[in-house]
Design an enzyme around this catalytic site. Structure first.
Site, PDB file in Angstrom:
ATOM      1  NE  ARG A  56     -30.148 112.165  19.198  1.00 46.32           N
ATOM      2  CZ  ARG A  56     -31.036 113.170  19.164  1.00 46.32           C
ATOM      3  NH1 ARG A  56     -32.058 113.122  18.346  1.00 46.32           N
ATOM      4  NH2 ARG A  56     -30.892 114.216  19.956  1.00 46.32           N
ATOM      5  CE1 TYR A 109     -32.302  87.625  13.847  1.00 48.06           C
ATOM      6  CE2 TYR A 109     -33.411  89.594  14.641  1.00 48.06           C
ATOM      7  CZ  TYR A 109     -32.355  88.709  14.695  1.00 48.06           C
ATOM      8  OH  TYR A 109     -31.349  88.920  15.595  1.00 48.06           O
ATOM      9  CG  ASP A 179     -34.865  91.366   7.302  1.00 53.18           C
ATOM     10  OD1 ASP A 179     -33.795  91.278   6.674  1.00 53.18           O
ATOM     11  OD2 ASP A 179     -34.935  91.282   8.545  1.00 53.18           O
ATOM     12  CE  LYS A 204     -27.150  89.081  11.928  1.00 55.12           C
ATOM     13  NZ  LYS A 204     -28.597  89.066  11.777  1.00 55.12           N
TER      14      LYS A 204
HETATM   15  C1  LIG Z   1     -29.663  89.531  12.429  1.00 55.73           C
HETATM   16  C2  LIG Z   1     -30.916  89.849  11.716  1.00 55.73           C
HETATM   17  C3  LIG Z   1     -31.697  90.957  12.084  1.00 55.73           C
HETATM   18  C4  LIG Z   1     -31.330  91.852  13.250  1.00 55.73           C
HETATM   19  O1  LIG Z   1     -30.145  92.554  12.992  1.00 55.73           O
HETATM   20  P1  LIG Z   1     -29.171  93.070  14.182  1.00 55.73           P
HETATM   21  O2  LIG Z   1     -28.100  93.773  13.416  1.00 55.73           O
HETATM   22  O3  LIG Z   1     -28.717  91.874  14.938  1.00 55.73           O
HETATM   23  O4  LIG Z   1     -29.991  93.983  15.025  1.00 55.73           O
HETATM   24  C5  LIG Z   1     -32.842  91.199  11.359  1.00 55.73           C
HETATM   25  N1  LIG Z   1     -33.220  90.393  10.337  1.00 55.73           N
HETATM   26  C6  LIG Z   1     -32.505  89.319   9.968  1.00 55.73           C
HETATM   27  C7  LIG Z   1     -32.975  88.465   8.837  1.00 55.73           C
HETATM   28  C8  LIG Z   1     -31.327  89.003  10.642  1.00 55.73           C
HETATM   29  O5  LIG Z   1     -30.619  87.927  10.282  1.00 55.73           O
END
Ligand SMILES: *Cc1c(COP(=O)(O)O)cnc(C)c1O
Length: 391
Positions: A56, A109, A179, A204
């Site tokens: 961890r 998001y 983000d 993603k």
């Molecule tokens: C999918 C996504 C998240 C969350 O990510 P996870 O890996 O599903 O927890 C956060 N911000 C954006 C812009 C996303 O597309």
């Protein structure tokens, strides 16, 4: 500028410092390391991010992934988490306490929105929502001494609106965060604009193959170490298997994103002239209200777009049910072209006014452009419009 600093080259050369002579990073499926001396145990327990101790705290395969991301972002340090939301929750609760204030953009998001509206409110962290694409909106909402974090997303769902990264990076006082998931580090590097933290759902585009769940945040070493001190207690630990798969994804990230961007532009140009389409939201189109900003801060315009069908809700339903190549799903950044109709699926409970607040029109289709041949992608969309819209 250092040598060999094109993102395409950095993506190949980075994250290799612990490989030895192996070209590929080894997977360390290990949770516990033998403690060689008491002195080592004392030092490791007192410092941040001790390696060779406990899974961890740190893992060599995860560290290799973090090293590659930091290189791509132009950041001193990066820290991985078990998911994008793991990264977001860890950062928010590492930096913000009861009585603190966050400025966040309205179109964000959905998981981030729910975290800020639910758990943050419950813990006495106040949030002001702004339109992040409006010049000066973030800075104007900052409460000196109270605001700990300014949280932006660029490009952002659903209209692919952008935050001016130079403007965000110029804000003094609170930490600033982008983000940057939709852009990936191949297309934009918020740290280079003075932003404190760049964050990704590596699930993603970075992973890029729909085979892993991972998040990552980059910034100055001291700040990332502080986030680690909270994160190690929050426990959204990244798996070495997922980190290994993501590192493999990074090797082809710039080339995948370049292909997705060029196909997306071709698709956007085909859609915008189609009579069944009311509007196309893609930063690469000259008609996008922030196209000039997109050209300044992104090296190309990414895999994500949305468009609005003249036929509204019913046309949206028929479209996602009739596409033949594209797949109905709501993620992004993978090899398959994905489509979704938010008003018919994720946002089905909202009325027209609530949809408008979320920036969603009834006929909106969200698209993640994949790696199929561009002609096939464009043909699938145009053929679907011909066959199912207005019929
Ligand atoms: C999918 C996504 C998240 C969350 O990510 P996870 O890996 O599903 O927890 C956060 N911000 C954006 C812009 C996303 O597309």
């Amino acid at each position: 500028m250092t040598e060999f600093d094109h993102p395409d080259t950095v993506a190949i050369r980075s994250g290799r410092s612990a490989n030895g002579t192996a070209l590929n990073a080894p997977i360390w499926p290990n949770a516990v390391w033998h403690t060689p001396t008491l002195e080592f145990a004392r030092k490791a327990s007192a410092g941040a991010r001790a390696g060779q101790l406990y899974g961890r705290y740190a893992n060599p395969t995860v560290n290799a992934f973090e090293e590659a991301i930091a290189s791509l972002e132009g950041a001193e340090s990066a820290l991985a988490f078990g998911s994008g939301m793991g990264a977001i929750a860890s950062v928010v609760f590492a930096l913000c306490s009861h009585g603190d204030h966050i400025v966040a953009q309205r179109h964000i998001y959905s998981g981030t929105q729910m975290l800020l509206q639910g758990p943050c409110a419950r813990m006495g962290i106040d949030v002001t929502w702004v339109d992040g694409h409006e010049p000066g909106a973030f800075a104007a909402a900052v409460r000196p001494g109270k605001t700990m974090l300014v949280f932006a997303e660029s490009p952002a769902n659903p209209q692919l609106s952008l935050t001016d990264l130079d403007e965000l990076g110029a804000i003094r006082g609170p930490f600033t965060l982008v983000d940057s998931t939709f852009a990936t580090p191949a297309l934009q590097q918020p740290i280079r604009h003075g932003v404190s933290l760049s964050l990704h759902s590596a699930t993603k585009g970075i992973g890029g193959h729909n085979d892993l769940t991972l998040g990552v945040v980059s910034g100055e070493k001291d700040l990332i170490d502080d986030i680690w001190r909270y994160g190690v207690l929050h426990g959204a630990t990244a798996s070495p298997y997922d980190a290994h798969a993501a590192l493999r994804g990074i090797r082809t990230l710039p080339i995948r994103v370049a292909r997705q961007s060029s196909t997306a532009l071709a698709l956007a140009e085909a859609l915008i002239v189609h009579p069944a389409v009311k509007a196309v939201n893609y930063p690469g189109l000259a008609t996008h209200p922030q196209h000039e900003l997109a050209k300044r801060q992104m090296s190309s315009f990414g895999s994500m777009m949305s468009f609005d069908l003249c036929g509204g809700l019913d046309a949206g339903r028929r479209f996602v049910e009739s596409v033949r190549l594209a797949v109905m799903a709501s993620s992004l950044g993978g090899p398959e072209t994905l489509v979704s109709s938010p008003a018919n699926s994720t946002h089905v409970g909202l009325n027209r006014d609530e949809l408008a607040v979320a920036g969603i029109t009834p006929g909106m289709i969200r698209v993640s452009v994949g790696l199929e041949h561009p002609d096939d992608v464009v043909a699938d969309f145009v053929n679907t419009l011909e066959s199912c819209i207005g019929s």
